[in-house]
Design a protein around this motif. Structure first.
Motif, PDB file in Angstrom:
ATOM      1  N   HIS A   1     -10.596  -4.624   2.447  1.00  0.00           N
ATOM      2  CA  HIS A   1     -10.369  -4.134   1.090  1.00  0.00           C
ATOM      3  C   HIS A   1      -9.796  -5.261   0.244  1.00  0.00           C
ATOM      4  O   HIS A   1      -9.365  -6.284   0.776  1.00  0.00           O
ATOM      5  CB  HIS A   1      -9.378  -2.969   1.077  1.00  0.00           C
TER       6      HIS A   1
ATOM      7  N   GLY B   1      -5.888  -9.612  -7.204  1.00  0.00           N
ATOM      8  CA  GLY B   1      -5.986  -8.966  -5.908  1.00  0.00           C
ATOM      9  C   GLY B   1      -6.106  -9.962  -4.763  1.00  0.00           C
ATOM     10  O   GLY B   1      -6.457 -11.124  -4.950  1.00  0.00           O
TER      11      GLY B   1
ATOM     12  N   ARG C   1      -0.397   8.344   0.822  1.00  0.00           N
ATOM     13  CA  ARG C   1      -1.356   7.537   0.062  1.00  0.00           C
ATOM     14  C   ARG C   1      -2.499   8.345  -0.522  1.00  0.00           C
ATOM     15  O   ARG C   1      -3.206   7.868  -1.394  1.00  0.00           O
ATOM     16  CB  ARG C   1      -1.894   6.395   0.937  1.00  0.00           C
TER      17      ARG C   1
ATOM     18  N   VAL D   1      -6.587  -5.664  -2.377  1.00  0.00           N
ATOM     19  CA  VAL D   1      -5.366  -4.952  -2.750  1.00  0.00           C
ATOM     20  C   VAL D   1      -4.806  -5.574  -4.031  1.00  0.00           C
ATOM     21  O   VAL D   1      -4.631  -6.794  -4.110  1.00  0.00           O
ATOM     22  CB  VAL D   1      -4.315  -5.039  -1.622  1.00  0.00           C
ATOM     23  N   TYR D   2      -4.540  -4.731  -5.026  1.00  0.00           N
ATOM     24  CA  TYR D   2      -3.953  -5.220  -6.281  1.00  0.00           C
ATOM     25  C   TYR D   2      -2.504  -5.663  -6.053  1.00  0.00           C
ATOM     26  O   TYR D   2      -1.703  -4.885  -5.518  1.00  0.00           O
ATOM     27  CB  TYR D   2      -3.944  -4.112  -7.336  1.00  0.00           C
TER      28      TYR D   2
ATOM     29  N   TYR E   1      -7.360 -10.206  -0.491  1.00  0.00           N
ATOM     30  CA  TYR E   1      -8.131  -9.561   0.564  1.00  0.00           C
ATOM     31  C   TYR E   1      -7.200  -9.066   1.665  1.00  0.00           C
ATOM     32  O   TYR E   1      -6.284  -9.757   2.078  1.00  0.00           O
ATOM     33  CB  TYR E   1      -9.133 -10.555   1.172  1.00  0.00           C
ATOM     34  N   ASP E   2      -7.440  -7.828   2.130  1.00  0.00           N
ATOM     35  CA  ASP E   2      -6.664  -7.298   3.241  1.00  0.00           C
ATOM     36  C   ASP E   2      -7.499  -6.260   3.967  1.00  0.00           C
ATOM     37  O   ASP E   2      -7.810  -5.210   3.395  1.00  0.00           O
ATOM     38  CB  ASP E   2      -5.365  -6.662   2.715  1.00  0.00           C
ATOM     39  N   ASN E   3      -7.878  -6.541   5.202  1.00  0.00           N
ATOM     40  CA  ASN E   3      -8.419  -5.487   6.047  1.00  0.00           C
ATOM     41  C   ASN E   3      -9.631  -4.772   5.435  1.00  0.00           C
ATOM     42  O   ASN E   3      -9.642  -3.559   5.308  1.00  0.00           O
ATOM     43  CB  ASN E   3      -7.278  -4.481   6.280  1.00  0.00           C
TER      44      ASN E   3
ATOM     45  N   LEU F   1       0.837  -1.206   0.000  1.00  0.00           N
ATOM     46  CA  LEU F   1       0.000   0.000   0.000  1.00  0.00           C
ATOM     47  C   LEU F   1       0.872   1.255   0.000  1.00  0.00           C
ATOM     48  O   LEU F   1       0.535   2.263  -0.604  1.00  0.00           O
ATOM     49  CB  LEU F   1      -0.929   0.006   1.218  1.00  0.00           C
TER      50      LEU F   1
ATOM     51  N   ARG G   1      -5.996  -0.026  -3.437  1.00  0.00           N
ATOM     52  CA  ARG G   1      -6.986  -0.650  -2.561  1.00  0.00           C
ATOM     53  C   ARG G   1      -8.373  -0.469  -3.142  1.00  0.00           C
ATOM     54  O   ARG G   1      -8.750   0.662  -3.466  1.00  0.00           O
ATOM     55  CB  ARG G   1      -7.013   0.077  -1.230  1.00  0.00           C
TER      56      ARG G   1
ATOM     57  N   HIS H   1       2.127   2.135  -3.531  1.00  0.00           N
ATOM     58  CA  HIS H   1       1.189   2.557  -4.560  1.00  0.00           C
ATOM     59  C   HIS H   1       1.382   3.996  -5.034  1.00  0.00           C
ATOM     60  O   HIS H   1       1.422   4.248  -6.237  1.00  0.00           O
ATOM     61  CB  HIS H   1      -0.255   2.319  -4.106  1.00  0.00           C
TER      62      HIS H   1
END
Lengths: 260, 268
Positions: free
Chosen positions: B122, B116, B31, B124-125, B118-120, A79, B144, A82
């Protein structure tokens, strides 16, 4: 290399450095690591490691392997990457051209940038995915004995280059002793011809050719790099074939960026 | 991610390292899409004091995780962030196996194909391949997606083990009840689509101009149920047929990925 960066800078925040060290001690191909192994790799005490892993799991940077008291890298670091990747219009623009060139030369064409004592892959196009091990985003190349690292060194401002060479001299003395003496010739060649090469100095089964972009993008000097397996032909033949194509690629990308 | 211990408030948990969390929260403050931030900007975004921020940004710069631009007097994300992701990316064999197939499908459909995890709450790619559509921003690796209103999130819910799905939905209901109520009908429809047709869809529910189909893999890999999607700009889909055709291609691709994975990992 890790201990040296902590010495002599009292302003560094210890816990943060330790936490990042712990994340960085996972290697590609590692299965899940337990606190004991993490303590061994980082040199930190088991209680410190336990506190750091607990924190990193809570924040998503590590995750517990199912049914074990062991840890794997989590998605949170991705993350963080990104913004860096998505803001790079350069990467989007260059991708189709890199793909085309990779097919043409039957090799890997990469975009790399500088990070302290390494060059880091931002993207790779592989003409043939089975030809070479595929350099993933984030994998590292050495500076003094890779084409991309040399191209960056040749292009860097003299004071920046000197600082980085000093870091390598201290942090990677063996690498420095072997390859730093070649740099003057590399530099003269670069000034004449505009590219750098590596004839099996990094991986003994591959040649590298690299051309930097002529100005920084978002503060980073990017380098285009080609890697081809040595079994496909003699160095000088591949050099004559690939270098003009790689230089044309770099100039096309600069045109797409509106530089000329 | 920093949501459980927000804005530098000392955590109640004595085993939790607030300093480490604050340093990582500074990296996460990029972000929102700002290319550069000053210490003051970061202090505003994280709620940390300026003194704390400048101490941590100094450390992050030495570590290569931030880069200081002396001309702008601002920080930007450093290349070492990519190096931190490297073990994670290399440790996902599905990415390497799927990459050439994803590229092919992106060209055939004129859209973008992503993988993708799954995380939290969301998705994620972890890999993305697109045809040459440079017209607008498209999500990249590390993006996300919302769980309930993306085709990929719905496909994960449809394919996940009941316990994982129920846990995610229960948390969603608690943390984001409005979104939960708004989306439950589409989520139920997605379950139905998955049972009947083997894929889930989103008609611009996440990005208005993109219609997407998504297909989960038939088995988890290293504990993760991974999902593929294919998003196509609405202008390229002249009618409802278009998305069905994309779904047929995507399902075939996922079966191929599963086969190739079984060849390299016979235990799957």
């Amino acid at each position: 290399m890790k201990p040296t960066r902590r010495n002599g800078d009292d302003a560094l925040t210890g816990t943060l450095v330790q936490g990042i060290d712990l994340l960085a001690c996972f290697h590609p191909g590692d299965a899940a690591l337990g606190n004991g192994e993490l303590a061994r790799r980082t040199g930190l005490s088991p209680s410190t490691v336990a506190r750091l892993t607990h924190t990193l799991v809570t924040l998503g940077y590590l995750r517990r392997a199912p049914g074990q008291r062991k840890y794997r890298p989590g998605l949170a670091s991705l993350l963080l990457a990104h913004p860096l990747l998505a803001n790079l219009r350069l990467r989007q623009l260059a991708r189709p051209l890199m793909q085309q060139l990779a097919q043409q030369i039957r090799g890997a064409v990469s975009l790399v940038l500088h990070d302290r004592m390494n060059m880091i892959y931002v993207d790779t196009a592989g003409g043939n995915d089975h030809l070479l091990t595929y350099p993933e985003i984030g994998s590292a190349l050495p500076l003094l004995n890779s084409a991309a690292g040399r191209a960056w060194l040749c292009q860097a401002e003299p004071d920046v280059r000197l600082r980085v060479l000093n870091q390598i001299r201290v942090g990677l003395p063996e690498n420095y002793r072997r390859f730093a003496p070649l740099l003057a010739d590399v530099q003269r060649h670069f000034e004449r011809a505009g590219y750098c090469a590596n004839n099996c100095l990094w991986r003994e089964d591959a040649y590298g050719f690299a051309v930097p972009l002529s100005q920084p993008v978002d503060g980073h000097v990017f380098v285009f790099n080609c890697g081809v397996p040595a079994v496909d032909g003699p160095f000088s033949e591949r050099e004559q074939e690939i270098v003009p194509l790689l230089q044309a690629l770099a100039r096309s990308v600069e045109r797409l960026l509106g530089w000329h | 991610m920093s949501a459980s211990y927000p804005r530098g408030v000392p955590a109640p948990d004595p085993a939790f390292s607030t300093t480490l969390a604050n340093g990582l929260a500074i990296l996460a403050s990029f972000r929102n899409g700002d290319p550069v931030l000053s210490n003051r900007d970061i202090a505003e975004r994280t709620g940390l004091s300026k003194a704390t921020v400048s101490r941590l940004t100094h450390t992050l710069t030495v570590l290569g995780l931030l880069q200081f631009d002396p001309r702008l007097r601002r920080y930007r994300p450093g290349a070492e962030i990519l190096a931190l992701c490297h073990p994670l990316l290399v440790g996902m064999p599905v990415r390497q196996i799927a990459r050439p197939l994803m590229r092919e499908l992106a060209l055939v459909t004129g859209g973008s194909v992503s993988l993708g995890v799954y995380d939290n709450l969301h998705m994620v790619y972890v890999e993305t391949s697109r045809s040459h559509d440079l017209a607008s921003f498209r999500p990249d690796i590390g993006a996300r997606l919302p769980l309930l209103c993306s085709a990929m999130g719905r496909a994960w819910l449809a394919g996940a083990a009941p316990a994982s799905r129920d846990a995610a939905l229960a948390r969603m209901k608690q943390e984001n009840p409005m979104e939960y109520d708004r989306s439950m009908q589409s989520v139920a429809q997605a379950q139905e689509d998955w049972r009947q047709h083997g894929y889930c869809v989103s008609h611009g529910d996440w990005q208005v101009d993109v219609h997407a189909v998504a297909v989960p893999m038939g088995f988890a890999v290293d504990g993760d149920l991974m999902v593929f999607n294919c998003g196509v700009h609405v202008a390229r889909l002249r009618d409802g047929e278009g998305l069905d055709r994309v779904a047929v291609h995507l399902r075939a691709m996922v079966r191929q990925v599963e086969e190739r994975l079984r060849e390299t990992r016979p235990e799957q």
